[in-house]
Design a protein around this motif. Sequence first.
Motif, PDB file in Angstrom:
ATOM      1  N   ASP A  30       1.519  -2.243  11.307  1.00  0.00           N
ATOM      2  CA  ASP A  30       0.804  -2.694   9.975  1.00  0.00           C
ATOM      3  C   ASP A  30       1.921  -3.795   9.290  1.00  0.00           C
ATOM      4  O   ASP A  30       2.900  -3.365   9.398  1.00  0.00           O
ATOM      5  CB  ASP A  30       0.641  -1.601   8.921  1.00  0.00           C
ATOM      6  CG  ASP A  30      -0.291  -0.496   9.532  1.00  0.00           C
ATOM      7  OD1 ASP A  30      -1.241  -0.937  10.099  1.00  0.00           O
ATOM      8  OD2 ASP A  30      -0.084   0.628   9.100  1.00  0.00           O
ATOM      9  N   CYS A  34       0.771  -7.828   3.847  1.00  0.00           N
ATOM     10  CA  CYS A  34      -0.739  -7.890   3.529  1.00  0.00           C
ATOM     11  C   CYS A  34      -1.193  -6.529   3.796  1.00  0.00           C
ATOM     12  O   CYS A  34      -2.446  -6.304   3.525  1.00  0.00           O
ATOM     13  CB  CYS A  34      -1.403  -9.039   4.128  1.00  0.00           C
ATOM     14  SG  CYS A  34      -1.605  -8.961   5.959  1.00  0.00           S
ATOM     15  N   LYS A  36      -2.224  -5.179   6.525  1.00  0.00           N
ATOM     16  CA  LYS A  36      -3.397  -5.320   7.680  1.00  0.00           C
ATOM     17  C   LYS A  36      -3.164  -4.784   9.011  1.00  0.00           C
ATOM     18  O   LYS A  36      -1.590  -4.793   9.264  1.00  0.00           O
ATOM     19  CB  LYS A  36      -3.863  -6.572   7.599  1.00  0.00           C
ATOM     20  CG  LYS A  36      -4.758  -7.216   6.580  1.00  0.00           C
ATOM     21  CD  LYS A  36      -5.373  -8.573   6.936  1.00  0.00           C
ATOM     22  CE  LYS A  36      -6.291  -8.938   5.671  1.00  0.00           C
ATOM     23  NZ  LYS A  36      -6.584 -10.358   6.146  1.00  0.00           N
ATOM     24  N   HIS A  37      -4.010  -4.034   9.859  1.00  0.00           N
ATOM     25  CA  HIS A  37      -3.278  -3.584  11.168  1.00  0.00           C
ATOM     26  C   HIS A  37      -3.498  -4.671  11.965  1.00  0.00           C
ATOM     27  O   HIS A  37      -4.377  -5.854  12.102  1.00  0.00           O
ATOM     28  CB  HIS A  37      -4.397  -2.690  11.509  1.00  0.00           C
ATOM     29  CG  HIS A  37      -4.634  -1.364  10.624  1.00  0.00           C
ATOM     30  ND1 HIS A  37      -3.883  -0.524  10.614  1.00  0.00           N
ATOM     31  CD2 HIS A  37      -5.867  -1.131   9.748  1.00  0.00           C
ATOM     32  CE1 HIS A  37      -4.104   0.408   9.631  1.00  0.00           C
ATOM     33  NE2 HIS A  37      -5.399   0.149   9.324  1.00  0.00           N
ATOM     34  N   VAL A  57      -6.276  -8.997  14.355  1.00  0.00           N
ATOM     35  CA  VAL A  57      -5.764  -8.325  12.947  1.00  0.00           C
ATOM     36  C   VAL A  57      -7.090  -7.553  12.087  1.00  0.00           C
ATOM     37  O   VAL A  57      -8.108  -8.264  12.191  1.00  0.00           O
ATOM     38  CB  VAL A  57      -5.361  -9.672  12.265  1.00  0.00           C
ATOM     39  CG1 VAL A  57      -4.897  -9.419  10.740  1.00  0.00           C
ATOM     40  CG2 VAL A  57      -4.169 -10.113  12.940  1.00  0.00           C
ATOM     41  N   GLY A  58      -6.766  -6.811  11.342  1.00  0.00           N
ATOM     42  CA  GLY A  58      -7.715  -6.166  10.578  1.00  0.00           C
ATOM     43  C   GLY A  58      -8.418  -5.076  11.087  1.00  0.00           C
ATOM     44  O   GLY A  58      -8.401  -4.415  12.123  1.00  0.00           O
ATOM     45  N   GLU A  59      -9.946  -5.246  10.837  1.00  0.00           N
ATOM     46  CA  GLU A  59     -10.845  -4.466  11.468  1.00  0.00           C
ATOM     47  C   GLU A  59     -11.127  -4.698  12.917  1.00  0.00           C
ATOM     48  O   GLU A  59     -11.644  -3.741  13.496  1.00  0.00           O
ATOM     49  CB  GLU A  59     -12.420  -4.944  10.671  1.00  0.00           C
ATOM     50  CG  GLU A  59     -13.346  -3.614  10.904  1.00  0.00           C
ATOM     51  CD  GLU A  59     -13.054  -2.374  10.228  1.00  0.00           C
ATOM     52  OE1 GLU A  59     -13.323  -1.314  11.013  1.00  0.00           O
ATOM     53  OE2 GLU A  59     -12.181  -2.106   9.361  1.00  0.00           O
TER      54      GLU A  59
END
Length: 127
Positions: A30, A34, A36-37, A57-59
């Motif tokens: 993470d 920011c 985010k994953h 990155v993210g979803e």
Amino acid sequence: MRHCCEFDAYDIWYLKDNENFTNRTLFIGDCPRCQKHVVVLMQKNAKTNTFMTIKKVGETALKFSHNLISDIIYSRNNVNMMKFKSKPYNWRYGVNKEKKDKDGNIILEQYAKDFYGNSELVKRKDR
């Protein structure tokens, strides 16, 4: 790993080889800036012997890592958790102990121990 800043992965998955790629490793983390994953898949192309990386990155990172769950051989978190279990893990050695009870009888106990300090009683024999 790197996204907004440099940070360490909190888990690493070691994945099975497939027909196109070998030495597959998925780094999961993470971003501290920011939140985010971030996942990074490093793998070696079997035909060209070159390494390639895929970063999500993210979803899309969550969906990407969810699709790779069936390919996991082991993960770093699972190995670390095995070290702290009460039963011996991996390399084991034996320890024999001799005790006396209240009546003066000798009791022999055999323990299986590992190098993390975990032990387990294997056999107990009264004389």
